[in-house]
Motif scaffolding. Structure first.
Motif, PDB file in Angstrom:
ATOM      1  N   ASP A   1       0.102   1.865  -4.187  1.00  0.00           N
ATOM      2  CA  ASP A   1      -1.002   1.410  -3.333  1.00  0.00           C
ATOM      3  C   ASP A   1      -1.802   2.680  -2.997  1.00  0.00           C
ATOM      4  O   ASP A   1      -1.314   3.559  -2.281  1.00  0.00           O
ATOM      5  CB  ASP A   1      -0.398   0.768  -2.071  1.00  0.00           C
ATOM      6  CG  ASP A   1      -1.454   0.425  -1.033  1.00  0.00           C
ATOM      7  OD1 ASP A   1      -2.514   1.083  -1.012  1.00  0.00           O
ATOM      8  OD2 ASP A   1      -1.204  -0.498  -0.248  1.00  0.00           O
ATOM      9  N   LEU A   2      -3.006   2.785  -3.542  1.00  0.00           N
ATOM     10  CA  LEU A   2      -3.728   4.064  -3.459  1.00  0.00           C
ATOM     11  C   LEU A   2      -4.145   4.416  -2.024  1.00  0.00           C
ATOM     12  O   LEU A   2      -4.193   5.600  -1.669  1.00  0.00           O
ATOM     13  CB  LEU A   2      -4.945   4.066  -4.379  1.00  0.00           C
ATOM     14  CG  LEU A   2      -4.640   4.179  -5.886  1.00  0.00           C
ATOM     15  CD1 LEU A   2      -5.913   4.474  -6.665  1.00  0.00           C
ATOM     16  CD2 LEU A   2      -3.579   5.225  -6.195  1.00  0.00           C
ATOM     17  N   ASP A   3      -4.411   3.406  -1.203  1.00  0.00           N
ATOM     18  CA  ASP A   3      -4.748   3.723   0.195  1.00  0.00           C
ATOM     19  C   ASP A   3      -3.534   4.324   0.897  1.00  0.00           C
ATOM     20  O   ASP A   3      -3.651   5.282   1.662  1.00  0.00           O
ATOM     21  CB  ASP A   3      -5.228   2.469   0.928  1.00  0.00           C
ATOM     22  CG  ASP A   3      -6.594   2.023   0.397  1.00  0.00           C
ATOM     23  OD1 ASP A   3      -7.380   2.918   0.011  1.00  0.00           O
ATOM     24  OD2 ASP A   3      -6.850   0.811   0.350  1.00  0.00           O
ATOM     25  N   GLN A   4      -2.378   3.729   0.623  1.00  0.00           N
ATOM     26  CA  GLN A   4      -1.144   4.272   1.204  1.00  0.00           C
ATOM     27  C   GLN A   4      -0.890   5.689   0.680  1.00  0.00           C
ATOM     28  O   GLN A   4      -0.517   6.587   1.430  1.00  0.00           O
ATOM     29  CB  GLN A   4       0.028   3.358   0.822  1.00  0.00           C
ATOM     30  CG  GLN A   4       1.355   3.762   1.436  1.00  0.00           C
ATOM     31  CD  GLN A   4       2.452   2.786   1.034  1.00  0.00           C
ATOM     32  OE1 GLN A   4       2.540   2.384  -0.121  1.00  0.00           O
ATOM     33  NE2 GLN A   4       3.276   2.418   1.996  1.00  0.00           N
ATOM     34  N   ALA A   5      -1.131   5.892  -0.602  1.00  0.00           N
ATOM     35  CA  ALA A   5      -0.911   7.211  -1.205  1.00  0.00           C
ATOM     36  C   ALA A   5      -1.829   8.260  -0.576  1.00  0.00           C
ATOM     37  O   ALA A   5      -1.417   9.384  -0.290  1.00  0.00           O
ATOM     38  CB  ALA A   5      -1.137   7.144  -2.714  1.00  0.00           C
ATOM     39  N   VAL A   6      -3.098   7.891  -0.355  1.00  0.00           N
ATOM     40  CA  VAL A   6      -4.051   8.824   0.259  1.00  0.00           C
ATOM     41  C   VAL A   6      -3.583   9.173   1.676  1.00  0.00           C
ATOM     42  O   VAL A   6      -3.630  10.331   2.090  1.00  0.00           O
ATOM     43  CB  VAL A   6      -5.478   8.208   0.263  1.00  0.00           C
ATOM     44  CG1 VAL A   6      -6.400   8.968   1.201  1.00  0.00           C
ATOM     45  CG2 VAL A   6      -6.040   8.206  -1.152  1.00  0.00           C
TER      46      VAL A   6
ATOM     47  N   VAL B   1       5.105   7.783  -4.120  1.00  0.00           N
ATOM     48  CA  VAL B   1       4.438   6.557  -3.676  1.00  0.00           C
ATOM     49  C   VAL B   1       4.436   5.605  -4.866  1.00  0.00           C
ATOM     50  O   VAL B   1       3.876   5.915  -5.922  1.00  0.00           O
ATOM     51  CB  VAL B   1       2.997   6.832  -3.199  1.00  0.00           C
ATOM     52  CG1 VAL B   1       2.402   5.564  -2.569  1.00  0.00           C
ATOM     53  CG2 VAL B   1       2.968   7.970  -2.181  1.00  0.00           C
ATOM     54  N   THR B   2       5.101   4.473  -4.684  1.00  0.00           N
ATOM     55  CA  THR B   2       5.252   3.496  -5.762  1.00  0.00           C
ATOM     56  C   THR B   2       5.636   2.155  -5.155  1.00  0.00           C
ATOM     57  O   THR B   2       6.173   2.099  -4.045  1.00  0.00           O
ATOM     58  CB  THR B   2       6.345   3.940  -6.757  1.00  0.00           C
ATOM     59  OG1 THR B   2       6.518   2.923  -7.739  1.00  0.00           O
ATOM     60  CG2 THR B   2       7.690   4.162  -6.089  1.00  0.00           C
ATOM     61  N   GLN B   3       5.390   1.085  -5.900  1.00  0.00           N
ATOM     62  CA  GLN B   3       5.853  -0.227  -5.439  1.00  0.00           C
ATOM     63  C   GLN B   3       7.093  -0.653  -6.203  1.00  0.00           C
ATOM     64  O   GLN B   3       7.593  -1.764  -6.022  1.00  0.00           O
ATOM     65  CB  GLN B   3       4.733  -1.246  -5.605  1.00  0.00           C
ATOM     66  CG  GLN B   3       3.516  -0.815  -4.792  1.00  0.00           C
ATOM     67  CD  GLN B   3       2.435  -1.866  -4.723  1.00  0.00           C
ATOM     68  OE1 GLN B   3       2.722  -3.021  -4.468  1.00  0.00           O
ATOM     69  NE2 GLN B   3       1.215  -1.456  -4.966  1.00  0.00           N
ATOM     70  N   SER B   4       7.572   0.224  -7.075  1.00  0.00           N
ATOM     71  CA  SER B   4       8.708  -0.121  -7.926  1.00  0.00           C
ATOM     72  C   SER B   4      10.018   0.382  -7.323  1.00  0.00           C
ATOM     73  O   SER B   4      10.194   1.585  -7.108  1.00  0.00           O
ATOM     74  CB  SER B   4       8.510   0.512  -9.312  1.00  0.00           C
ATOM     75  OG  SER B   4       9.739   0.595  -9.985  1.00  0.00           O
ATOM     76  N   LEU B   5      10.917  -0.539  -7.069  1.00  0.00           N
ATOM     77  CA  LEU B   5      12.250  -0.157  -6.556  1.00  0.00           C
ATOM     78  C   LEU B   5      12.971   0.699  -7.591  1.00  0.00           C
ATOM     79  O   LEU B   5      13.609   1.700  -7.263  1.00  0.00           O
ATOM     80  CB  LEU B   5      13.062  -1.417  -6.243  1.00  0.00           C
ATOM     81  CG  LEU B   5      14.489  -1.183  -5.743  1.00  0.00           C
ATOM     82  CD1 LEU B   5      14.487  -0.423  -4.430  1.00  0.00           C
ATOM     83  CD2 LEU B   5      15.223  -2.512  -5.587  1.00  0.00           C
ATOM     84  N   LYS B   6      12.819   0.303  -8.862  1.00  0.00           N
ATOM     85  CA  LYS B   6      13.501   1.031  -9.934  1.00  0.00           C
ATOM     86  C   LYS B   6      13.027   2.489  -9.989  1.00  0.00           C
ATOM     87  O   LYS B   6      13.828   3.429 -10.006  1.00  0.00           O
ATOM     88  CB  LYS B   6      13.221   0.322 -11.262  1.00  0.00           C
ATOM     89  CG  LYS B   6      13.940   0.916 -12.439  1.00  0.00           C
ATOM     90  CD  LYS B   6      13.678   0.101 -13.674  1.00  0.00           C
ATOM     91  CE  LYS B   6      14.108   0.892 -14.898  1.00  0.00           C
ATOM     92  NZ  LYS B   6      13.597   0.323 -16.123  1.00  0.00           N
ATOM     93  N   LEU B   7      11.715   2.685  -9.984  1.00  0.00           N
ATOM     94  CA  LEU B   7      11.196   4.054 -10.110  1.00  0.00           C
ATOM     95  C   LEU B   7      11.467   4.886  -8.856  1.00  0.00           C
ATOM     96  O   LEU B   7      11.755   6.077  -8.944  1.00  0.00           O
ATOM     97  CB  LEU B   7       9.701   4.032 -10.441  1.00  0.00           C
ATOM     98  CG  LEU B   7       9.363   3.472 -11.834  1.00  0.00           C
ATOM     99  CD1 LEU B   7       7.861   3.453 -12.055  1.00  0.00           C
ATOM    100  CD2 LEU B   7      10.038   4.300 -12.936  1.00  0.00           C
TER     101      LEU B   7
END
Ligand code: NAD
Length: 478
Positions: free
Chosen positions: A262-267, A413-419
């Motif tokens: 989520d790029l807003d979250q990442a920023v 910052v990712t939405q993937s549990l695996k990564l």
């Protein structure tokens, strides 16, 4: 009005050999404190007092230690606004950050008040008939605490509280930029009913006071937080005389932004981690590693958000970032901007000196696009200066994240549990943050890193017992 701060040695407030001042980095015309500067000889007096007090304090009841720490923690919490104001004036972090730090210091003392009562051992049968084995933890003795300027309440608290909780006596040397914060903490500790000599504050230079502590055979352990260079000197000196040592040093922490973030979250993670507290945190994220597929969109958003940050007087409402702590750190920051440009890093935003109503070290947060070999991507700046590196997929991002001599913390910052799980496993650091800024940690769990960032046992939480106690194994034929 400038405060007058004295050393606290063997239960008495003492003048120093000379006088120093600390000034407000948001308003250089304001002197915050005049303080007593000790030399090596005065440090030796404090060390001797701590050594004399150590045996009886080591045998004090856990209840007594818990009560003292609880009282200290309660007073810090009750006065967190006032202490936060002092901190914001002397060190320059924004008032909300400074009040938060004061509260953290109070909570740390409260936490270790409880830990004093929970000092557990082990009892087990021997492999020999009729013999029993007890494993207990005992105090180390005299602990020398050498602290940096960037968390002038929280870092001393997370060293002093466990030292006292586990029955050690303390000689505390703060950084020279923040004597008023140190003296305020010492004043609260001085009223907690500790016997004379159990806690001592000695202000002065690293070369004189710090070195006296490091070299003294009466100091059983040194807990240090500061720069890599000083840490390495302390490591050599303490190794030569086999003293216990714990070093928390620099960082060049990565924040990895994966393709699915989520790029807003990442920023938000990048801005908070890189620039808040003026980037003067060992946990700051100064390398932002971004997947190539979202790189340009992320940089555009981060640039906009960076340009919108408000830099100003630490006490002013609505400010995001206060001043740089002093002229020397500002010069370091500016020199890295020059280095970045000369090595070919692309300037994205910031780096200018800013004029405000008061004369202070105000600097716009700076952002660059860099290559992994650039010095700005490898060396700790310790200011509001960050760079973005481009990664070609997850494995490349992890390789870039680990390509550093430091290993304090890393974020993803990712939405993937695996990564995120793979990143937690593969990051060669002491602390990992998922969808959170790299800076900002809890006070009740271990803190510390690997490689060039840390040496010795972890700080904070119940893991602090590892450094502040020594283990004894006793055999009894019953
Ligand atoms: P510094 O190394 O200049 O000073 C730290 C302390 O060491 C000060 O009290 C100083 O007076 C003392 N000192 C200096 N020379 C000494 C000597 N020869 N013997 C004994 N003591 C000596 O660091 P600083 O500029 O105050 O702090 C900034 C650094 O601290 C940054 O590199 C930052 O990354 C690091 N830091 C690390 C952590 C962490 O937990 N990893 C936390 C905060 C800050």
């Amino acid at each position: 009005m400038a405060q007058s701060c004295k050393n606290y040695i063997n239960g008495r407030w003492e003048t120093g050999v000379t006088t120093g001042i600390s000034s407000n980095p948001s308003d250089l015309d304001e002197v915050v404190a005049e303080y007593a500067r000790a030399d090596g000889n005065q440090a030796e007096v404090a060390i001797r007092a701590a050594a004399d007090a150590a045996p009886a304090w080591g045998l004090s009841t856990p209840q007594r230690r818990a009560d003292a720490l609880d009282q200290i923690g309660s007073e810090i919490l009750a006065r967190k606004d006032e202490l936060g104001q002092l901190l914001a004036r002397e060190e320059g972090k924004t008032l909300p950050e400074a009040i938060g730090e004061a509260a953290r210091a109070g909570n740390i003392f409260k936490f270790f008040a409880g830990e004093a009562l929970r000092a557990a051992g082990e009892h087990l049968p021997s492999v020999r008939p009729g013999v029993e084995v007890d494993i207990t933890r005992e105090p180390v003795g005299v602990v020398g605490i050498i602290a940096p300027w960037n968390f002038p309440l929280a870092i001393p608290a997370w060293k002093i509280a466990p030292a006292l909780a586990y029955g050690n006596s303390v000689v505390f040397k703060p950084a020279e930029l923040v004597p008023a914060c140190a003296a305020a903490l010492a004043e609260i500790i001085s009223r907690a009913g500790l016997p004379a000599g159990v806690f001592n504050l000695v202000m002065g230079s690293g070369r004189q006071v710090g070195q006296a502590m490091v070299d003294s055979p009466l100091v059983d352990a040194i807990s240090f937080t500061g720069s890599v260079g000083t840490g390495e000197q302390i490591l050599k000196a303490t190794a030569a005389r086999r003293a216990k040592v714990q070093l928390e040093m620099g960082g060049k922490n990565p924040l990895v932004v994966l393709a699915d973030a989520d790029l807003d979250q990442a920023v938000e993670c990048a801005v908070q981690g890189s620039f808040f507290s003026t980037g003067q945190r060992c946990t700051a994220s100064s390398r932002i590693i971004v997947d190539a597929t979202v790189h340009d969109r992320f940089v555009t958003k981060l640039r906009q958000r960076t340009l919108a940050l408000k830099v100003g007087h630490a006490m002013e409402r609505g400010i995001d970032i206060g001043p740089v702590v002093d002229r020397a750190q500002l010069d370091t920051n500016l020199s890295y901007l020059e280095i970045a440009r000369s090595e070919g890093a692309e300037h994205v935003a910031g780096g200018e000196l800013l004029e405000r109503a008061t004369r202070g070290h105000f600097m716009a947060p700076a952002l660059f696009l860099a290559q992994p070999q650039h010095r700005i991507a490898r060396e700790e700046v310790f200011g509001p200066v960050a760079c973005v590196l481009k990664a070609d997929g997850f494995d490349h991002a992890v390789a870039l994240a680990n390509d550093t001599p430091f290993g304090l913390c890393a974020g993803v910052v990712t939405q993937s549990l695996k990564l995120s799980t793979q990143f937690k496993r593969q990051a060669k650091v002491g602390m990992v943050m998922v969808n959170l800024p790299t800076a900002g940690v809890d006070y009740h769990v271990p803190f510390g890193g690997r490689k060039g960032s840390s040496h010795g046992p972890r700080e904070q939480g119940r893991y602090a017992a590892e450094f502040y106690t020594t283990v004894k194994t006793a055999y009894t034929l019953a």
